[in-house]
Each structure stands twice: as structure tokens, then as C-alpha cells.
Scaffold this motif. Structure first.
Motif, mmCIF file in Angstrom:
data_model
loop_
_atom_site.group_PDB
_atom_site.id
_atom_site.type_symbol
_atom_site.label_atom_id
_atom_site.label_comp_id
_atom_site.label_asym_id
_atom_site.label_seq_id
_atom_site.Cartn_x
_atom_site.Cartn_y
_atom_site.Cartn_z
ATOM 1 N N GLU A 1 -25.985 -35.006 -37.023
ATOM 2 C CA GLU A 1 -26.319 -34.368 -38.299
ATOM 3 C C GLU A 1 -25.154 -34.484 -39.275
ATOM 4 O O GLU A 1 -25.346 -34.680 -40.469
ATOM 5 N N GLN A 2 -23.927 -34.380 -38.769
ATOM 6 C CA GLN A 2 -22.738 -34.577 -39.605
ATOM 7 C C GLN A 2 -22.778 -35.969 -40.243
ATOM 8 O O GLN A 2 -22.580 -36.125 -41.434
ATOM 9 N N GLY B 1 -24.019 -39.473 -44.996
ATOM 10 C CA GLY B 1 -24.730 -40.662 -45.453
ATOM 11 C C GLY B 1 -25.666 -40.436 -46.626
ATOM 12 O O GLY B 1 -26.233 -41.385 -47.159
ATOM 13 N N ARG B 2 -25.811 -39.207 -47.079
ATOM 14 C CA ARG B 2 -26.716 -38.938 -48.206
ATOM 15 C C ARG B 2 -26.161 -39.433 -49.534
ATOM 16 O O ARG B 2 -26.908 -39.781 -50.422
ATOM 17 N N ARG C 1 -14.057 -48.042 -46.093
ATOM 18 C CA ARG C 1 -15.331 -47.415 -46.465
ATOM 19 C C ARG C 1 -15.078 -45.923 -46.585
ATOM 20 O O ARG C 1 -14.525 -45.306 -45.677
ATOM 21 N N TRP C 2 -15.488 -45.345 -47.711
ATOM 22 C CA TRP C 2 -15.277 -43.933 -48.018
ATOM 23 C C TRP C 2 -16.625 -43.226 -48.006
ATOM 24 O O TRP C 2 -17.629 -43.778 -48.467
ATOM 25 N N TYR C 3 -16.623 -41.991 -47.516
ATOM 26 C CA TYR C 3 -17.841 -41.191 -47.404
ATOM 27 C C TYR C 3 -17.557 -39.783 -47.907
ATOM 28 O O TYR C 3 -16.451 -39.270 -47.737
ATOM 29 N N THR C 4 -18.567 -39.163 -48.492
ATOM 30 C CA THR C 4 -18.412 -37.794 -48.958
ATOM 31 C C THR C 4 -19.753 -37.082 -48.935
ATOM 32 O O THR C 4 -20.800 -37.719 -48.868
ATOM 33 N N ARG D 1 -22.302 -31.049 -60.656
ATOM 34 C CA ARG D 1 -21.887 -31.056 -59.248
ATOM 35 C C ARG D 1 -23.115 -30.971 -58.368
ATOM 36 O O ARG D 1 -24.039 -30.235 -58.639
ATOM 37 N N GLY D 2 -23.078 -31.698 -57.321
ATOM 38 C CA GLY D 2 -24.137 -31.641 -56.336
ATOM 39 C C GLY D 2 -23.571 -32.028 -54.998
ATOM 40 O O GLY D 2 -22.676 -32.850 -54.923
ATOM 41 N N TRP D 3 -24.057 -31.410 -53.947
ATOM 42 C CA TRP D 3 -23.561 -31.747 -52.630
ATOM 43 C C TRP D 3 -24.557 -31.286 -51.584
ATOM 44 O O TRP D 3 -25.473 -30.518 -51.874
#
Length: 166
Positions: A54-55, A60-61, A116-119, A135-137
Motif C-alpha cells: 500500500e505504501q 505511485g499515485r 527516479r523520485w517519488y512523492t 496542494r494535494g496529496w
């Protein structure tokens, strides 16, 4: 004659910001960056994810990006105010802090251009947000706001996490 002090190792200087987790370590080739985040966050932050899968899915969204697009992410994770983000001028002024910029430049260089960067979030600094996008997360921790920035490149794994309560 005084000798110039050698700066602290980069991994130690990363820990001087607001981030609850600031880790730059050799890459664990047997695990995905999501699994690395899960391992590092679980003992430190109350998580809103059930497991490493799930992490990984939540990271990956947002589309992954390259080091060429990474400017502002390290500074934002180390110093931005996640709870009170109405002060855009103050947030953007962080980019002008020479110490934070130097740390960010070193991190980006250490990870290399092919990293490769992910957030889990849109950019924490207003200067780098696209027009019309606030802002969105997608939450990863149980905090009111959180920012997770992870990257893998040049045999290194980077995980930066900042959380804020209301």
C-alpha cells in the motif's frame, strides 16, 4: 593559520531540518523504494498504510520524476511549513537559503541525473506548483498533513518525511 572545518557528512546534514525521517543510505537492491519507505517509517511515524504494498501504491499515485525536476523537493521536505501553507512568500524564501540549497544540490548530484523520485504530494513550495493547482496529496501517515519524498539513484536510497498536526 586556521584550517577550514570539513563539513559534516551529507547524511548528517540532512537531519538538521524539520523532517522526522531524513535518510540517505546505500541502495537495498532487494527491495523497492516503497518497501524501503515502509521499513524506515513504520518505527517512527504512525502510518495510514497497512503494508509495504500500500505504501508503494500511494507513492505511485503521483507520477515519478527525474533529478532534472527535483529542485525544491529536498528543501521543501526539510523546511517547508505543511500546516500553514498560506505564507507562500515565506515558503519560497526557503529556496534562497544557501545552506538548504547546498544540501539539496549535493543530494541531487549524489543521486545522479537518472534517479527516479517519488512523492505523495504536489510540490511543497509554491514557486514549483503548476498554475491552478493547489496542494494535494494522498496521506501516508496519520498526521493531518504529510510529505514523503523518496528517490533512488547511483546506488543510493533517499527517504525524507515531514509530518504536521493541525
Amino acid at each position: 593559520m586556521s584550517m577550514a572545518r570539513k563539513p559534516a557528512p551529507l547524511k548528517n546534514r540532512l537531519k538538521r531540518g524539520r523532517a522526522q525521517v531524513a535518510v540517505l543510505r546505500p541502495e537495498d537492491f532487494g527491495k523497492s523504494i516503497g518497501e524501503i519507505c515502509w521499513e524506515l517509517l513504520r518505527p517512527v511515524c504512525p502510518l495510514d498504510v497497512a503494508d509495504a504494498a500500500e505504501q508503494t501504491e500511494r507513492l505511485g499515485r503521483q507520477p515519478a520524476f527525474t533529478s532534472a525536476e527535483a529542485t525544491g523537493w529536498v528543501v521543501g521536505a526539510l523546511a517547508s511549513d505543511l500546516a500553514y501553507y498560506g505564507r507562500d512568500e515565506d515558503q519560497n524564501a526557503l529556496m534562497d537559503d544557501p545552506k538548504l540549497r547546498a544540501i539539496e544540490d549535493e543530494v541531487i548530484a549524489a543521486l545522479g541525473p537518472d534517479a527516479r523520485w517519488y512523492t505523495n504530494s504536489t510540490h511543497p513550495l509554491p514557486r514549483f506548483r503548476r498554475a491552478g493547482h493547489g496542494r494535494g496529496w494522498v496521506s501516508i501517515t496519520r498526521a493531518t498533513f504529510d510529505l514523503v519524498v523518496a528517490a533512488r539513484g547511483n546506488g543510493l536510497d533517499l527517504v525524507l518525511v515531514q509530518t504536521a498536526e493541525d
